[in-house]
Design a protein around this motif. Structure first.
Motif, PDB file in Angstrom:
ATOM      1  N   ALA A  74       0.750  -1.362  -0.036  1.00 26.29           N
ATOM      2  CA  ALA A  74      -0.009  -0.011  -0.016  1.00 26.29           C
ATOM      3  C   ALA A  74       0.772   1.315  -0.176  1.00 26.29           C
ATOM      4  O   ALA A  74       2.185   1.253   0.255  1.00 26.29           O
ATOM      5  N   LYS A  75       0.168   2.219  -0.310  1.00 22.28           N
ATOM      6  CA  LYS A  75       0.820   3.716  -0.366  1.00 22.28           C
ATOM      7  C   LYS A  75      -0.047   4.386   0.913  1.00 22.28           C
ATOM      8  O   LYS A  75      -1.041   4.458   0.912  1.00 22.28           O
ATOM      9  N   LEU A  76       0.847   4.987   1.715  1.00 25.93           N
ATOM     10  CA  LEU A  76       0.160   5.579   2.828  1.00 25.93           C
ATOM     11  C   LEU A  76       0.321   7.139   2.801  1.00 25.93           C
ATOM     12  O   LEU A  76       1.411   7.446   2.650  1.00 25.93           O
ATOM     13  N   ILE A  77      -0.911   7.637   2.544  1.00 21.41           N
ATOM     14  CA  ILE A  77      -0.521   9.197   2.793  1.00 21.41           C
ATOM     15  C   ILE A  77      -0.886   9.913   4.172  1.00 21.41           C
ATOM     16  O   ILE A  77      -2.121   9.921   4.479  1.00 21.41           O
ATOM     17  N   ILE A  78       0.175  10.388   4.860  1.00 20.32           N
ATOM     18  CA  ILE A  78       0.059  10.922   6.212  1.00 20.32           C
ATOM     19  C   ILE A  78       0.111  12.342   6.346  1.00 20.32           C
ATOM     20  O   ILE A  78       1.063  12.916   6.066  1.00 20.32           O
ATOM     21  N   PRO A  79      -1.104  12.938   6.730  1.00 18.83           N
ATOM     22  CA  PRO A  79      -0.891  14.410   7.163  1.00 18.83           C
ATOM     23  C   PRO A  79      -0.044  14.758   8.156  1.00 18.83           C
ATOM     24  O   PRO A  79       0.317  13.763   9.082  1.00 18.83           O
ATOM     25  N   SER A  80       0.632  15.980   8.211  1.00 16.81           N
ATOM     26  CA  SER A  80       1.653  16.070   9.080  1.00 16.81           C
ATOM     27  C   SER A  80       1.239  16.179  10.647  1.00 16.81           C
ATOM     28  O   SER A  80       2.044  15.720  11.382  1.00 16.81           O
ATOM     29  N   PRO A  81      -0.106  16.325  11.205  1.00 17.98           N
ATOM     30  CA  PRO A  81      -0.266  16.271  12.478  1.00 17.98           C
ATOM     31  C   PRO A  81       0.060  14.580  12.909  1.00 17.98           C
ATOM     32  O   PRO A  81       0.028  14.260  14.133  1.00 17.98           O
ATOM     33  N   TYR A  82      -0.173  13.468  12.090  1.00 17.49           N
ATOM     34  CA  TYR A  82       0.202  12.360  12.389  1.00 17.49           C
ATOM     35  C   TYR A  82       1.280  11.837  11.904  1.00 17.49           C
ATOM     36  O   TYR A  82       1.826  10.441  11.856  1.00 17.49           O
ATOM     37  N   GLY A  83       2.257  12.726  11.293  1.00 21.29           N
ATOM     38  CA  GLY A  83       3.680  12.590  11.025  1.00 21.29           C
ATOM     39  C   GLY A  83       4.684  13.188  12.194  1.00 21.29           C
ATOM     40  O   GLY A  83       4.357  12.892  13.250  1.00 21.29           O
ATOM     41  N   TYR A  84       5.221  13.994  11.605  1.00 19.12           N
ATOM     42  CA  TYR A  84       6.328  14.628  12.539  1.00 19.12           C
ATOM     43  C   TYR A  84       6.101  16.133  13.136  1.00 19.12           C
ATOM     44  O   TYR A  84       6.901  16.909  13.368  1.00 19.12           O
ATOM     45  N   ARG A  85       4.791  16.526  12.601  1.00 21.55           N
ATOM     46  CA  ARG A  85       4.126  17.553  12.869  1.00 21.55           C
ATOM     47  C   ARG A  85       5.091  18.796  12.460  1.00 21.55           C
ATOM     48  O   ARG A  85       5.445  18.729  11.294  1.00 21.55           O
ATOM     49  N   ASP A  86       5.514  19.805  13.568  1.00 18.26           N
ATOM     50  CA  ASP A  86       6.468  20.959  13.126  1.00 18.26           C
ATOM     51  C   ASP A  86       7.843  20.553  13.451  1.00 18.26           C
ATOM     52  O   ASP A  86       8.585  21.704  13.733  1.00 18.26           O
ATOM     53  N   SER A  87       8.167  19.411  13.767  1.00 22.35           N
ATOM     54  CA  SER A  87       9.512  19.236  14.178  1.00 22.35           C
ATOM     55  C   SER A  87      10.784  19.521  12.986  1.00 22.35           C
ATOM     56  O   SER A  87      10.326  19.345  11.854  1.00 22.35           O
ATOM     57  N   GLU A  88      11.630  20.079  13.355  1.00 26.26           N
ATOM     58  CA  GLU A  88      12.668  20.320  12.423  1.00 26.26           C
ATOM     59  C   GLU A  88      14.008  19.582  13.015  1.00 26.26           C
ATOM     60  O   GLU A  88      15.130  19.962  12.724  1.00 26.26           O
ATOM     61  N   THR A  89      14.012  18.241  13.453  1.00 29.26           N
ATOM     62  CA  THR A  89      15.132  17.548  13.897  1.00 29.26           C
ATOM     63  C   THR A  89      15.601  16.905  12.760  1.00 29.26           C
ATOM     64  O   THR A  89      16.732  16.389  12.932  1.00 29.26           O
ATOM     65  N   ASN A  90      15.115  16.500  11.575  1.00 30.14           N
ATOM     66  CA  ASN A  90      15.302  15.968  10.432  1.00 30.14           C
ATOM     67  C   ASN A  90      15.490  16.730   9.416  1.00 30.14           C
ATOM     68  O   ASN A  90      14.464  17.367   8.894  1.00 30.14           O
ATOM     69  N   ASP A  91      16.747  17.070   8.797  1.00 33.46           N
ATOM     70  CA  ASP A  91      16.787  17.936   7.804  1.00 33.46           C
ATOM     71  C   ASP A  91      16.157  17.506   6.407  1.00 33.46           C
ATOM     72  O   ASP A  91      16.313  18.519   5.537  1.00 33.46           O
ATOM     73  N   LYS A  92      16.052  16.513   6.480  1.00 34.53           N
ATOM     74  CA  LYS A  92      15.410  15.818   5.107  1.00 34.53           C
ATOM     75  C   LYS A  92      13.876  15.913   5.141  1.00 34.53           C
ATOM     76  O   LYS A  92      13.162  15.784   4.222  1.00 34.53           O
ATOM     77  N   ILE A  93      13.216  16.363   6.377  1.00 31.09           N
ATOM     78  CA  ILE A  93      11.673  16.608   6.464  1.00 31.09           C
ATOM     79  C   ILE A  93      11.450  18.001   6.788  1.00 31.09           C
ATOM     80  O   ILE A  93      11.463  17.974   8.341  1.00 31.09           O
ATOM     81  N   PRO A  94      10.977  18.735   5.931  1.00 28.25           N
ATOM     82  CA  PRO A  94      10.509  20.181   6.579  1.00 28.25           C
ATOM     83  C   PRO A  94       9.473  20.116   7.532  1.00 28.25           C
ATOM     84  O   PRO A  94       8.805  19.104   7.570  1.00 28.25           O
ATOM     85  N   ALA A  95       9.377  21.204   8.337  1.00 28.53           N
ATOM     86  CA  ALA A  95       8.199  21.084   9.411  1.00 28.53           C
ATOM     87  C   ALA A  95       7.146  20.909   8.591  1.00 28.53           C
ATOM     88  O   ALA A  95       6.758  21.500   7.478  1.00 28.53           O
TER      89      ALA A  95
END
Length: 185
Positions: free
Chosen positions: A150-171
């Motif tokens: 499957a392909k999962l599409i996950i809105p930001s509140p259920y992902g990493y939210r506004d975290s900026e700890t991973n430089d590959k994943i913007p807030a």
């Protein structure tokens, strides 16, 4: 006696007022994350994406949370319950530009220049509902049968939210995971 009670009361009120104005107040956590606002924004972006994306699928599940599960190959086993250990292969990418930010598949990591020599590229496992993965995975895997792709599409509140700890994943990034649900215990 009443004067003493009034004095103590007045002292407590002033103390509370003073502490609440203190810049070092440990209860001041800063701005609260806007779950509803981000879900509303993300749902519009996801709808636009789904209107234009060419994705082969058997069917789509639009979970009430806002997570979208696009089943590409149906599993034949049962669906997991909280506490089951899930085994999966996955590749995570950003919906915004398709860039891959994580995978447990070595050749995919090499092809996308995210390979880490010291990492162990084996089947990933996690306990459903234990909080060891992003909330979007707990939501989505409950809706899949073991053996599914499957392909999962996950809105930001259920992902990493506004975290900026991973430089590959913007807030506030919407995430897409291609998953192969290998099995469960």
């Amino acid at each position: 006696m009443n004067l003493q009670r009034v004095s103590i009361f007045f002292f407590l009120v002033l103390s509370i007022a003073f502490v609440s104005c203190d810049a070092q107040n440990p209860f001041d956590r800063g701005p609260v994350y806007d779950v509803a606002g981000n879900l509303e924004r993300d749902s519009l972006l996801i709808a636009d994406y789904l209107d234009t994306a060419d994705i082969d699928s058997l069917y789509r599940i639009h979970d009430p949370s806002g997570v979208v599960i696009i089943v590409q190959e149906e599993g034949t086993a049962s669906r997991p319950n909280g506490g089951n250990v899930i085994y999966t292969n996955y590749t995570g990418s950003l919906m915004s530009d398709g860039s891959v930010f994580d995978t447990n598949i070595e050749n995919v990591a090499r092809d996308n220049n995210i390979y880490v020599e010291t990492r162990n590229y084996n089947i990933f496992s996690f306990q459903l509902g234990s909080g060891n993965v992003i909330q979007g995975w707990d939501i989505a895997f409950r809706r899949l049968r073991s053996g599914a792709k499957a392909k999962l599409i996950i809105p930001s509140p259920y992902g990493y939210r506004d975290s900026e700890t991973n430089d590959k994943i913007p807030a506030n990034s919407i995430l897409i995971f291609d998953v192969e649900f290998k099995g469960m215990d």
